[in-house]
Write an enzyme that holds these catalytic residues in place. Structure first.
Site, PDB file in Angstrom:
ATOM      1  CG  ASN A  96     -10.150 -17.018  -9.776  1.00  0.00           C
ATOM      2  OD1 ASN A  96      -9.053 -16.764 -10.372  1.00  0.00           O
ATOM      3  ND2 ASN A  96     -10.348 -17.992  -8.978  1.00  0.00           N
ATOM      4  CG  HIS A 136      -4.008 -13.170 -15.895  1.00  0.00           C
ATOM      5  ND1 HIS A 136      -3.283 -12.094 -15.121  1.00  0.00           N
ATOM      6  CD2 HIS A 136      -4.272 -14.227 -15.222  1.00  0.00           C
ATOM      7  CE1 HIS A 136      -3.079 -12.839 -13.634  1.00  0.00           C
ATOM      8  NE2 HIS A 136      -3.746 -13.933 -13.827  1.00  0.00           N
ATOM      9  CG  ASN A 163      -0.201 -13.412 -14.242  1.00  0.00           C
ATOM     10  OD1 ASN A 163      -0.082 -12.814 -13.520  1.00  0.00           O
ATOM     11  ND2 ASN A 163      -0.400 -14.757 -14.110  1.00  0.00           N
ATOM     12  CD  GLU A 164       1.921 -15.875 -11.531  1.00  0.00           C
ATOM     13  OE1 GLU A 164       1.515 -15.722 -10.141  1.00  0.00           O
ATOM     14  OE2 GLU A 164       1.678 -17.411 -11.551  1.00  0.00           O
ATOM     15  CD  GLU A 193      -1.341 -12.881  -9.198  1.00  0.00           C
ATOM     16  OE1 GLU A 193      -1.179 -14.030  -8.697  1.00  0.00           O
ATOM     17  OE2 GLU A 193      -1.762 -12.715 -10.449  1.00  0.00           O
ATOM     18  CD1 TRP A 241      -5.617 -14.600  -5.739  1.00  0.00           C
ATOM     19  CD2 TRP A 241      -5.181 -13.367  -7.262  1.00  0.00           C
ATOM     20  NE1 TRP A 241      -6.185 -15.079  -6.725  1.00  0.00           N
ATOM     21  CE2 TRP A 241      -6.045 -14.266  -8.066  1.00  0.00           C
ATOM     22  CE3 TRP A 241      -4.862 -12.201  -8.390  1.00  0.00           C
ATOM     23  CZ2 TRP A 241      -6.530 -14.440  -9.300  1.00  0.00           C
ATOM     24  CZ3 TRP A 241      -5.097 -12.701  -9.774  1.00  0.00           C
ATOM     25  CH2 TRP A 241      -6.014 -13.317 -10.057  1.00  0.00           C
TER      26      TRP A 241
END
Length: 380
Positions: free
Chosen positions: A51, A138, A182-183, A317, A351
């Site tokens: 973040n 990300h 990322n995801e 993560e 994470w």
């Protein structure tokens, strides 16, 4: 004219990034004769700078890197904070980045020099402590989610961004790893895992594999240390089960320096939910026989699919969150799950956002004894 503008901006970017390293001529660090498997074993345990540099959103105003860096609750990151991660015993810091922040909307996808310089500064602080660093693209405002509808444009953007990122960091040694994404690699607009067809599934996996291969080809075509850099390949939505599917293929890499990335928030009703949702009932306890069997099954899947075949695994993560469960439950999950990862030879990367396990304002962990217990297996 667009191409000329892009070249001029790229030149400014490189000059700015060189200046942020103290005005001295950057010296290329050597790449060791070490396999990615050996490198991942050296990492031990990791933690995310979450973040922070990946914070993004059209509502963010200010026009400076710090306005983004602090938008999701983090204070401006300092060298003292970064040093505290290393002093706490972590061996790798994952730094998620939204590279599109402050990017001009001119179609060239030129990374903003000021934003790039700030990312580079934080990366170099971390490398200066002696720990490993993972840098990725990300979520980045979600443009990757539009690959199925805008493949040509998205692929151009992807290649342009990774070409620039690779050039910025080309002289860094093998303690800097690039992570493809990322995801977001895996698209329900193509295949719905809960009701799609085999043809749709194959199409979505093929696009994931193509993006990952393009990532490897782009980095290997760069200069400096990039032809030998260790790379982290994004799993299918970084989901364990989907990434272990035979349709997921590791890219072809001429130097075979790759690891695979998955994330672990299982069961999601415990790790993510703090109240009931339409898709599940929030859990407040964990650790029964069924839970342990599920953990063992997932770890065995990763081990048999990748690690036993010489492909290292980084769990980029993992974590357990929510105010509806006791701290003891969260700690038990984190300790048990991270040890299970480490026991199969994977690298667990916790994470963490500002105020989770690390108080960034004070540059100290909320509970150093818990952190010591968490990373203990890597020290024994």
């Amino acid at each position: 004219m667009k191409k000329l503008t892009a070249l001029l901006l790229a030149a400014v970017l490189l000059l700015t990034c060189s200046a942020c390293r103290g005005g001295e001529e950057a010296q290329s660090e050597s790449m060791r004769d070490i396999t990615t498997f050996e490198l991942v074993q050296e990492m031990g345990y990791g933690i995310n700078l979450g973040n922070t540099l990946e914070a993004c959103g059209s509502w963010i105003s200010g026009g400076s890197p710090s306005s983004y860096e602090t938008a999701w609750g983090s204070p401006v990151v300092t060298q003292e904070m970064i040093q505290a991660y290393a002093d706490g015993g972590f061996g790798v810091l994952r730094i998620p980045v939204a590279w599109s922040n402050m990017m001009a909307d001119d179609g060239t996808y030129t990374i903003n020099p000021e934003y790039a310089a700030r990312v580079e500064e934080v990366v170099d602080w971390a490398l200066g402590t002696g720990i490993y660093v993972i840098v990725n693209i990300h979520w980045d405002n979600g443009w990757v989610n539009t690959f199925p509808e805008n493949k040509e444009e998205c692929m151009e953007r992807f290649v342009q961004m990774w070409t620039q990122i690779a050039e910025i960091f080309e002289d860094r040694g093998d303690k800097l790893m690039f992570e493809c994404q990322n995801e977001e690699l895996g698209w329900e607009s193509i295949w719905n895992p809960w009701g799609g067809t085999d043809e749709e599934k194959a199409e979505s996996y093929a696009l994931v594999n193509e993006v990952n291969q393009t990532f490897v080809d782009t980095i290997r075509g760069g200069g400096g240390n990039n032809p030998l850099r260790h790379l982290l390949i994004s799993g299918y939505n970084t989901d364990v089960d989907h990434t272990c599917d035979p349709l997921f293929k590791m890219p072809i890499d001429p130097v075979n320096r790759m690891a695979v990335s998955v994330h672990y928030y299982t069961p999601s009703t415990l790790c993510i939910l703090d109240k009931d949702a339409s898709w599940g009932k929030a859990r407040t306890t964990w650790g029964n026989e069924k839970d342990m069997a599920e953990l063992e099954q997932n770890m065995n899947m990763l081990k048999e699919t990748f690690i036993d075949n010489g492909i290292p695994v980084i769990v980029g993560e993992y974590g357990c969150f929510g105010n509806n469960k006791e701290r003891e439950v969260k700690e038990n999950w984190m300790l048990t799950v991270s040890k299970a990862m480490y026991d199969i030879g994977a690298c667990p990367v916790l994470w963490d956002t500002s105020g989770d396990e690390f108080n960034r304002d004070l540059a100290e962990f909320r509970d150093p004894d818990f952190i010591a217990e968490l990373i203990k297996p890597s020290k024994s």
